[in-house]
Design an enzyme around this catalytic site. Structure first.
Site, short mmCIF file in Angstrom:
data_model
loop_
_atom_site.label_atom_id
_atom_site.label_comp_id
_atom_site.label_asym_id
_atom_site.label_seq_id
_atom_site.Cartn_x
_atom_site.Cartn_y
_atom_site.Cartn_z
N ARG A 107 -25.58 40.97 23.83
CA ARG A 107 -26.93 41.98 23.93
C ARG A 107 -28.70 40.43 23.37
O ARG A 107 -27.47 39.79 23.26
CB ARG A 107 -27.27 42.54 22.51
CG ARG A 107 -28.45 42.85 21.66
CD ARG A 107 -28.67 44.45 22.08
NE ARG A 107 -29.50 45.02 21.34
CZ ARG A 107 -30.24 45.83 21.88
NH1 ARG A 107 -30.38 46.44 23.04
NH2 ARG A 107 -31.32 46.67 20.52
N THR A 382 -32.22 52.62 30.16
CA THR A 382 -30.88 52.30 30.21
C THR A 382 -29.73 52.79 30.80
O THR A 382 -30.03 53.56 31.70
CB THR A 382 -30.49 52.23 28.32
OG1 THR A 382 -31.27 51.60 27.60
CG2 THR A 382 -29.13 52.03 28.43
N THR A 400 -29.09 47.15 29.93
CA THR A 400 -30.30 47.96 29.20
C THR A 400 -31.34 46.63 29.16
O THR A 400 -31.77 45.09 28.83
CB THR A 400 -30.54 48.36 27.88
OG1 THR A 400 -32.21 49.36 27.39
CG2 THR A 400 -30.11 47.20 26.76
N ASN A 402 -34.07 47.77 28.11
CA ASN A 402 -34.87 48.86 27.10
C ASN A 402 -35.91 49.94 27.82
O ASN A 402 -35.49 50.83 27.85
CB ASN A 402 -35.61 47.55 26.00
CG ASN A 402 -36.18 48.76 24.44
OD1 ASN A 402 -35.84 50.13 24.32
ND2 ASN A 402 -37.12 48.44 24.03
N SER A 453 -28.98 47.81 17.94
CA SER A 453 -28.85 49.12 19.09
C SER A 453 -28.35 50.15 19.38
O SER A 453 -27.77 51.09 18.29
CB SER A 453 -27.93 48.11 20.69
OG SER A 453 -28.27 48.76 21.68
N GLY A 474 -30.75 56.35 26.95
CA GLY A 474 -31.58 57.25 26.04
C GLY A 474 -32.05 56.76 24.54
O GLY A 474 -31.71 57.30 23.80
N GLY A 475 -32.25 55.95 24.76
CA GLY A 475 -32.63 55.09 23.07
C GLY A 475 -32.17 55.55 22.07
O GLY A 475 -31.13 55.74 22.03
O1 DON Z 1 -30.60 49.15 23.08
C1 DON Z 1 -31.18 50.53 22.68
O2 DON Z 1 -30.83 51.21 21.70
C2 DON Z 1 -32.22 50.70 23.53
N1 DON Z 1 -32.62 49.11 23.48
C3 DON Z 1 -31.75 51.26 24.55
C4 DON Z 1 -32.52 51.91 25.61
C5 DON Z 1 -32.38 53.06 26.30
O3 DON Z 1 -31.31 53.53 26.56
C6 DON Z 1 -33.09 53.00 27.25
N2 DON Z 1 -33.23 54.70 28.11
N3 DON Z 1 -33.51 55.81 28.75
#
Ligand code: DON
Length: 571
Positions: A107, A382, A400, A402, A453, A474-475
């Protein structure tokens, strides 16, 4: 013919057929059944066809799952620039064929000059966009160090041979899919605004499917990484260019930050769901703990009987999600800086207690749910890749920048995109980040700290044997997408591909609504839930899960998410 002899003939016919298909399957290295979609010797599932091909070739040359994953991540840095990266970070969950487990945390971390209030104005309000599309949005990249460390420990083929496929893709170009062309076109204004002068993501008149994109600077950077490993990125020309880029826009990353960055091996967190063991990522991911809490919260209920996305199933899962995301907001952060109460959060007694306030009659309002408390405790882009090799070693990586294309800033000369991972910190207690997630002290900005994360790379065993390897971007929706995909297979008897394709829904405590993909819930289910007070909000595609399932016959079955260009290849 009498009935019993008909039955006997059918059985004999089936048996002979099965033997023939097994034999032909073995000689060809793949099973004839299921249209050649199941494989014996290994498999790669990831976000772009050329990257999957690079991974498969490594496996076929005798590389380990980690070797292949390294080749795939570098190839994705070229072919899937929205998320595949060398300027970002990620997590790897590993399970060897013998069952040993490990995780690698690569990370990004906050630069030494970062501070708790760096995104606030003088009135104490969050400055919009500062943690997203500026030079100060970037954490110190971890991907290259992570891949070097993974190779040292679990690699077999030569490092050079794993980076080379990405170099070829960058220098010779590769054909754009329709989706990638559209994504690049959507970013043209941003790329222009953020990067003075020319860069290879810009195209007069726009990109179209089939165009080739050549990234010469990125190719040269990858050559330095090929020849010098870690030093090719964190020292020398690339480090000079990265720091110069920072200085051109008030960015914080220095040479010392680059030198001090190190990936960390961490003990996997594990938990059981019925006869399955879930092996996943510990903090600084919130994903592993949250996934285990979710599974625990629903384990005692007859999901199989209720069925996939039926009202009781959705209601129970949403209520579990509401409570788990409330905990996430308070208790999860970088364990090197904050004492994460992992054991308490994972106590079965604790999840039982949390679910006690749930009633079938009506939705629990999120305003009535606070993070839990325990005795003795104070105080859209990501990408995921999944690989299994011929020995049965398995790798699950989520990596990712982000946001889509990260900060949108390309390091001049070095040709790669920088992350905007700093937005995953809590810029101010209670103020949501780009995924609507809120946090507090546990995830406050501190120099050298890793931002929390949601990435949830996971591997499942069934009765002690490898069963499933999965993860998704997918955040904030990552955790719930992984949760649903697991249940789709183990409770609702879906194949790996069906489980990945199936429509998803998501709840994260705040905002207090159930986000649903089109057609995820039928109208009766929607009405029943609305009558109980659930706010149902339509949502675009949720997640891009890439997964592999080991069938009871010993074959690998892939699930590549049709929401993207995701590709599954095996042999
Ligand atoms: O680490 C995390 O939780 C976020 N930075 C992930 C971002 C993400 O999955 C964007 N994707 N669509």
């Amino acid at each position: 013919m009498r009935k019993s002899s008909v039955k006997r003939s059918i059985r004999l016919f089936w048996f002979v057929g099965a033997i023939i298909s097994l034999l032909t399957g073995c000689t060809k290295g793949q099973l004839g059944k299921n249209n050649g979609q199941e494989f014996r010797n290994g498999m790669v599932v990831c976000a772009y066809p050329e990257a999957a091909k690079a991974g498969l070739e490594v496996l076929q040359k005798g590389g380990t799952a980690v070797d292949a994953a390294i080749a795939v991540q570098f190839a994705l840095a070229v072919t899937h620039p929205a998320a595949g990266n060398i300027g970002g970070g990620g997590f790897m969950v590993y399970r060897s064929a013998k069952g040993e487990t490990n995780t690698l945390d690569y990370r990004e971390m906050a630069p030494a000059a970062a501070s708790a209030n760096m995104y606030l104005d003088s009135a104490g309000n969050v400055i919009a966009d500062k943690s997203l599309h500026t030079h100060q949005a970037s954490g110190v990249p971890g991907s290259v160090d992570g891949l070097v460390e993974a190779h040292k420990k679990y690699g077999k083929l030569k490092w050079e041979d794993l980076v080379q496929p990405a170099i070829n893709l960058a220098k010779n170009g590769f054909p754009l899919t329709e989706k990638l062309a559209a994504n690049l076109n959507a970013m043209q204004q941003n790329f222009k605004k953020l990067n003075p002068g020319k860069n290879y993501y810009l195209k007069e008149g726009g990109w179209k499917a089939g165009d080739r994109m050549i990234q010469a600077d990125l190719g040269a950077t990858l050559e330095l990484i090929r020849d010098h490993g870690r030093a090719g990125f964190y020292e020398g020309k690339v480090a000079d260019e990265l720091v110069a880029e920072m200085q051109s826009g008030n960015g914080l990353i220095t040479k010392a930050d680059l030198k001090n960055y190190h990936a960390v091996w961490r003990k996997a967190i594990t938990g059981n769901y019925k006869e399955y063991k879930v092996i996943t990522m510990p903090p600084p991911s919130s994903g592993g703990i949250a996934l285990l809490q979710l599974l625990r919260s629903v384990e005692k209920y007859p999901l199989k009987r209720w069925g996939y996305n039926q009202d009781s199933t959705v209601q129970l899962m949403v209520e579990a999600e509401r409570r788990v995301y409330a905990d996430r907001s308070k208790y999860l952060g970088d364990p090197d800086f904050y004492k994460v109460p992992a054991d308490s959060l994972l106590q079965p007694k604790y999840t039982d207690k949390r679910m006690k306030t749930f009633t079938w009659a009506k939705a629990t309002p999120s305003s009535a749910v606070r993070p839990g408390s325990f005795v003795g405790y104070e105080s859209d882009q990501t990408t995921h890749l999944t690989v299994v090799d011929k020995d049965g070693n398995a790798v699950s990586i989520t990596t990712t920048l982000n946001g889509s294309f990260g900060s949108g800033i390309v390091v001049k000369g070095a040709g790669f995109l920088l992350n905007n991972e700093m937005d995953d910190f809590s810029a101010k207690p209670g103020t949501p980040n780009m995924y609507g997630l809120i946090g507090g002290k546990a995830n406050a900005i501190q120099p050298g700290k890793r931002m929390l994360s949601s990435m949830t790379p996971a591997i499942l065993e069934k009765n002690g044997k490898l069963f499933m390897v999965l993860g998704t971007p997918g955040g904030s929706t990552i955790i719930t997408s992984v949760f649903q995909t697991i249940l789709n297979v183990v409770e609702f008897d879906q194949t790996m591909q069906q489980a990945v394709t199936s429509k998803r829904f998501h709840h994260q405590w705040l905002p207090d609504d159930v986000e649903v993909e089109k057609d995820a819930l039928d109208s009766t289910t929607t009405q029943k839930l609305q009558q109980k007070g659930y706010k149902i909000s339509p949502h675009g595609p949720i997640g891009r899960v890439d997964a592999i399932l080991k069938t009871k016959w010993g074959y690998y079955q892939g699930g590549a998410d049709p929401r993207g260009d995701d590709t599954k290849l095996g042999w």
